[in-house]
Design a protein around this motif. Structure first.
Motif, PDB file in Angstrom:
ATOM      1  N   LEU A  89      43.867  23.719  51.063  1.00  0.00           N
ATOM      2  CA  LEU A  89      43.264  24.683  50.130  1.00  0.00           C
ATOM      3  C   LEU A  89      44.035  24.755  48.812  1.00  0.00           C
ATOM      4  O   LEU A  89      43.669  25.525  47.927  1.00  0.00           O
ATOM      5  CB  LEU A  89      43.237  26.081  50.778  1.00  0.00           C
ATOM      6  CG  LEU A  89      42.469  26.213  52.101  1.00  0.00           C
ATOM      7  CD1 LEU A  89      42.682  27.601  52.698  1.00  0.00           C
ATOM      8  CD2 LEU A  89      40.983  25.960  51.875  1.00  0.00           C
ATOM      9  N   GLY A  90      45.141  24.002  48.720  1.00  0.00           N
ATOM     10  CA  GLY A  90      45.970  24.057  47.509  1.00  0.00           C
ATOM     11  C   GLY A  90      46.856  25.288  47.456  1.00  0.00           C
ATOM     12  O   GLY A  90      47.333  25.684  46.400  1.00  0.00           O
ATOM     13  N   TRP A  91      47.079  25.916  48.604  1.00  0.00           N
ATOM     14  CA  TRP A  91      47.870  27.163  48.635  1.00  0.00           C
ATOM     15  C   TRP A  91      49.369  26.901  48.772  1.00  0.00           C
ATOM     16  O   TRP A  91      50.173  27.753  48.402  1.00  0.00           O
ATOM     17  CB  TRP A  91      47.438  28.047  49.810  1.00  0.00           C
ATOM     18  CG  TRP A  91      46.085  28.668  49.680  1.00  0.00           C
ATOM     19  CD1 TRP A  91      45.150  28.441  48.683  1.00  0.00           C
ATOM     20  CD2 TRP A  91      45.494  29.628  50.565  1.00  0.00           C
ATOM     21  NE1 TRP A  91      44.042  29.194  48.908  1.00  0.00           N
ATOM     22  CE2 TRP A  91      44.211  29.933  50.055  1.00  0.00           C
ATOM     23  CE3 TRP A  91      45.924  30.249  51.736  1.00  0.00           C
ATOM     24  CZ2 TRP A  91      43.362  30.848  50.675  1.00  0.00           C
ATOM     25  CZ3 TRP A  91      45.075  31.154  52.360  1.00  0.00           C
ATOM     26  CH2 TRP A  91      43.817  31.448  51.827  1.00  0.00           C
ATOM     27  N   VAL A  92      49.754  25.774  49.371  1.00  0.00           N
ATOM     28  CA  VAL A  92      51.185  25.511  49.631  1.00  0.00           C
ATOM     29  C   VAL A  92      51.559  24.110  49.146  1.00  0.00           C
ATOM     30  O   VAL A  92      52.341  23.411  49.772  1.00  0.00           O
ATOM     31  CB  VAL A  92      51.553  25.702  51.129  1.00  0.00           C
ATOM     32  CG1 VAL A  92      51.353  27.134  51.567  1.00  0.00           C
ATOM     33  CG2 VAL A  92      50.748  24.771  52.033  1.00  0.00           C
ATOM     34  N   THR A  93      51.014  23.773  48.006  1.00  0.00           N
ATOM     35  CA  THR A  93      51.226  22.430  47.493  1.00  0.00           C
ATOM     36  C   THR A  93      52.633  22.275  46.895  1.00  0.00           C
ATOM     37  O   THR A  93      53.207  23.256  46.416  1.00  0.00           O
ATOM     38  CB  THR A  93      50.121  22.115  46.452  1.00  0.00           C
ATOM     39  OG1 THR A  93      50.058  20.743  46.219  1.00  0.00           O
ATOM     40  CG2 THR A  93      50.339  22.850  45.157  1.00  0.00           C
ATOM     41  N   GLY A  94      53.186  21.079  46.966  1.00  0.00           N
ATOM     42  CA  GLY A  94      54.479  20.798  46.313  1.00  0.00           C
ATOM     43  C   GLY A  94      55.614  21.680  46.799  1.00  0.00           C
ATOM     44  O   GLY A  94      56.471  22.070  46.002  1.00  0.00           O
ATOM     45  N   HIS A 141      50.367  29.781  46.411  1.00  0.00           N
ATOM     46  CA  HIS A 141      50.456  29.423  44.996  1.00  0.00           C
ATOM     47  C   HIS A 141      49.066  29.014  44.497  1.00  0.00           C
ATOM     48  O   HIS A 141      48.950  28.182  43.609  1.00  0.00           O
ATOM     49  CB  HIS A 141      51.441  28.269  44.798  1.00  0.00           C
ATOM     50  CG  HIS A 141      52.878  28.682  44.813  1.00  0.00           C
ATOM     51  ND1 HIS A 141      53.895  27.905  44.297  1.00  0.00           N
ATOM     52  CD2 HIS A 141      53.486  29.805  45.261  1.00  0.00           C
ATOM     53  CE1 HIS A 141      55.054  28.512  44.450  1.00  0.00           C
ATOM     54  NE2 HIS A 141      54.842  29.665  45.037  1.00  0.00           N
ATOM     55  N   SER A 142      48.039  29.593  45.090  1.00  0.00           N
ATOM     56  CA  SER A 142      46.656  29.263  44.711  1.00  0.00           C
ATOM     57  C   SER A 142      46.465  29.397  43.200  1.00  0.00           C
ATOM     58  O   SER A 142      46.866  30.394  42.592  1.00  0.00           O
ATOM     59  CB  SER A 142      45.699  30.223  45.416  1.00  0.00           C
ATOM     60  OG  SER A 142      44.437  30.200  44.792  1.00  0.00           O
ATOM     61  N   GLN A 143      45.833  28.402  42.612  1.00  0.00           N
ATOM     62  CA  GLN A 143      45.591  28.449  41.165  1.00  0.00           C
ATOM     63  C   GLN A 143      44.656  29.598  40.791  1.00  0.00           C
ATOM     64  O   GLN A 143      44.727  30.131  39.681  1.00  0.00           O
ATOM     65  CB  GLN A 143      45.014  27.123  40.684  1.00  0.00           C
ATOM     66  CG  GLN A 143      46.028  25.992  40.757  1.00  0.00           C
ATOM     67  CD  GLN A 143      45.580  24.761  39.997  1.00  0.00           C
ATOM     68  OE1 GLN A 143      44.560  24.762  39.311  1.00  0.00           O
ATOM     69  NE2 GLN A 143      46.344  23.697  40.136  1.00  0.00           N
ATOM     70  N   TRP A 144      43.779  30.014  41.722  1.00  0.00           N
ATOM     71  CA  TRP A 144      42.874  31.138  41.416  1.00  0.00           C
ATOM     72  C   TRP A 144      43.683  32.415  41.265  1.00  0.00           C
ATOM     73  O   TRP A 144      43.392  33.235  40.386  1.00  0.00           O
ATOM     74  CB  TRP A 144      41.823  31.292  42.526  1.00  0.00           C
ATOM     75  CG  TRP A 144      41.015  30.057  42.737  1.00  0.00           C
ATOM     76  CD1 TRP A 144      40.952  29.288  43.864  1.00  0.00           C
ATOM     77  CD2 TRP A 144      40.165  29.406  41.773  1.00  0.00           C
ATOM     78  NE1 TRP A 144      40.124  28.217  43.660  1.00  0.00           N
ATOM     79  CE2 TRP A 144      39.626  28.260  42.399  1.00  0.00           C
ATOM     80  CE3 TRP A 144      39.815  29.680  40.450  1.00  0.00           C
ATOM     81  CZ2 TRP A 144      38.749  27.391  41.745  1.00  0.00           C
ATOM     82  CZ3 TRP A 144      38.944  28.819  39.798  1.00  0.00           C
ATOM     83  CH2 TRP A 144      38.415  27.691  40.444  1.00  0.00           C
ATOM     84  N   ALA A 145      44.686  32.591  42.126  1.00  0.00           N
ATOM     85  CA  ALA A 145      45.548  33.775  42.024  1.00  0.00           C
ATOM     86  C   ALA A 145      46.299  33.758  40.697  1.00  0.00           C
ATOM     87  O   ALA A 145      46.382  34.768  39.990  1.00  0.00           O
ATOM     88  CB  ALA A 145      46.523  33.809  43.201  1.00  0.00           C
ATOM     89  N   VAL A 146      46.829  32.592  40.340  1.00  0.00           N
ATOM     90  CA  VAL A 146      47.597  32.484  39.092  1.00  0.00           C
ATOM     91  C   VAL A 146      46.689  32.770  37.886  1.00  0.00           C
ATOM     92  O   VAL A 146      47.057  33.524  36.973  1.00  0.00           O
ATOM     93  CB  VAL A 146      48.248  31.080  38.974  1.00  0.00           C
ATOM     94  CG1 VAL A 146      48.948  30.926  37.625  1.00  0.00           C
ATOM     95  CG2 VAL A 146      49.241  30.855  40.119  1.00  0.00           C
ATOM     96  N   LEU A 147      45.480  32.209  37.900  1.00  0.00           N
ATOM     97  CA  LEU A 147      44.558  32.419  36.771  1.00  0.00           C
ATOM     98  C   LEU A 147      44.174  33.891  36.628  1.00  0.00           C
ATOM     99  O   LEU A 147      44.099  34.412  35.507  1.00  0.00           O
ATOM    100  CB  LEU A 147      43.301  31.556  36.953  1.00  0.00           C
ATOM    101  CG  LEU A 147      43.493  30.077  36.610  1.00  0.00           C
ATOM    102  CD1 LEU A 147      42.329  29.238  37.128  1.00  0.00           C
ATOM    103  CD2 LEU A 147      43.640  29.888  35.095  1.00  0.00           C
ATOM    104  N   VAL A 148      43.968  34.574  37.754  1.00  0.00           N
ATOM    105  CA  VAL A 148      43.631  36.000  37.702  1.00  0.00           C
ATOM    106  C   VAL A 148      44.775  36.789  37.050  1.00  0.00           C
ATOM    107  O   VAL A 148      44.540  37.695  36.255  1.00  0.00           O
ATOM    108  CB  VAL A 148      43.303  36.518  39.129  1.00  0.00           C
ATOM    109  CG1 VAL A 148      43.557  37.990  39.270  1.00  0.00           C
ATOM    110  CG2 VAL A 148      41.855  36.195  39.472  1.00  0.00           C
TER     111      VAL A 148
END
Ligand SMILES: CSC[C@@H](O)[C@@H](O)C(=O)COP(=O)(O)O
Ligand SMILES: [Zn+2]
Length: 262
Positions: free
Chosen positions: A49-54, A126-133
């Protein structure tokens, strides 16, 4: 098994082969719901889901008197049960420390959710949606009066969010959990500033948890989100509902739509 010493060696994705210890019993189980198995499984899922990437993000579970924690700075989707740290909740002493590895830098934040909300599981993405919000709200682009909070209402998925992160199991007529938000409720998630080091977020995260008794999550500006629940199922489904709402909010913002209709 070593033919000369009789020692059993255990495989691990992050750690080289080593002799088994008594503490390994804390993380070896055939029960798929055992926290050492569940953390590994959830991180593999969250990676997709891209939540724990890198190596970012993570999960911790409180299990009886113990806290299960992942190592720091490792590929979270490749973790194995034998990579887990186990802490005694009462004394904060580690009962099991895999050699070479360090416990997650998120540990003080996970502990804040366990101690202050009696949570059974805490998820950091680290979801990008959370960061964008956090970027949209932080710049006051939706509501200049409310830069420290993400709020949204009248979206069905809000009903997947409990009041206070440890919702009641009672079911109302119509199937909705009584402890969950309703369609016409406004969901509010506080936003705190990021710090250079993850562990330094503890003070502001604890303050946000105290000041927002109804929240089950805290957004961290330009970083991600911490979400908790009374157990793994509630933490996971709330993290999913929130990510859905964050993504929807970002897309609504791009279309020029407002999240809250006053
Ligand atoms: C991409 S590094 C991210 C870390 O600094 C931190 O924000 C994080 O979420 C994970 O910390 P970790 O110590 O690896 O569990
Ligand atoms: Zn992080």
């Amino acid at each position: 098994m070593d033919a000369e010493t009789g020692e059993i060696t255990l495989p691990s994705s992050q750690d080289s082969n080593r002799a088994a210890t008594n503490a390994d019993a804390l993380v070896i189980s055939t029960d798929l719901d055992h926290p050492a198995n569940r953390i590994s499984e959830l991180c593999r899922l969250f990676y997709t889901l891209g939540w724990v990437t890198g190596t970012g993000g993570g999960v911790s579970i409180r299990y009886g008197p113990h806290i299960y924690l992942a190592p720091s700075g490792v590929q979270k989707e490749r973790m194995q049960p034998l990579d887990m740290f186990v802490m005694d909740y009462a004394t904060r002493q580690y009962l099991r420390r895999p050699p070479v590895l360090k416990p997650s830098a998120c540990t003080p934040l996970f502990l804040a959710a366990f101690t202050r909300r009696n949570a059974g599981c805490c998820i950091h993405t680290h979801s990008q949606w959370a960061v964008l919000v956090t970027l949209i709200c932080g710049a006051g682009l939706q509501n200049p009066q409310k830069k420290g909070v993400f709020e949204i209402k009248e979206i069905e998925q809000i009903k997947g969010i409990s009041r206070g992160g440890s919702g009641s199991d009672e079911i109302a007529e119509g199937g909705r959990k009584l402890g969950n938000l309703g369609f016409h409720d406004t969901m509010r998630i506080p936003i705190i500033d990021n710090t250079a080091h993850e562990e330094d977020l503890r003070e502001t995260l604890e303050k946000a948890i105290e000041e927002w008794p109804e929240t089950c999550a805290v957004l961290v500006k330009r970083h991600g989100v911490y979400v908790w629940g009374k157990d793994v199922a509630q933490a996971k489904t709330q993290a999913e509902s929130l990510d859905y709402l964050f993504q929807l909010a970002v897309e609504m913002h791009k279309l020029g739509l407002k999240w809250v209709h006053e």
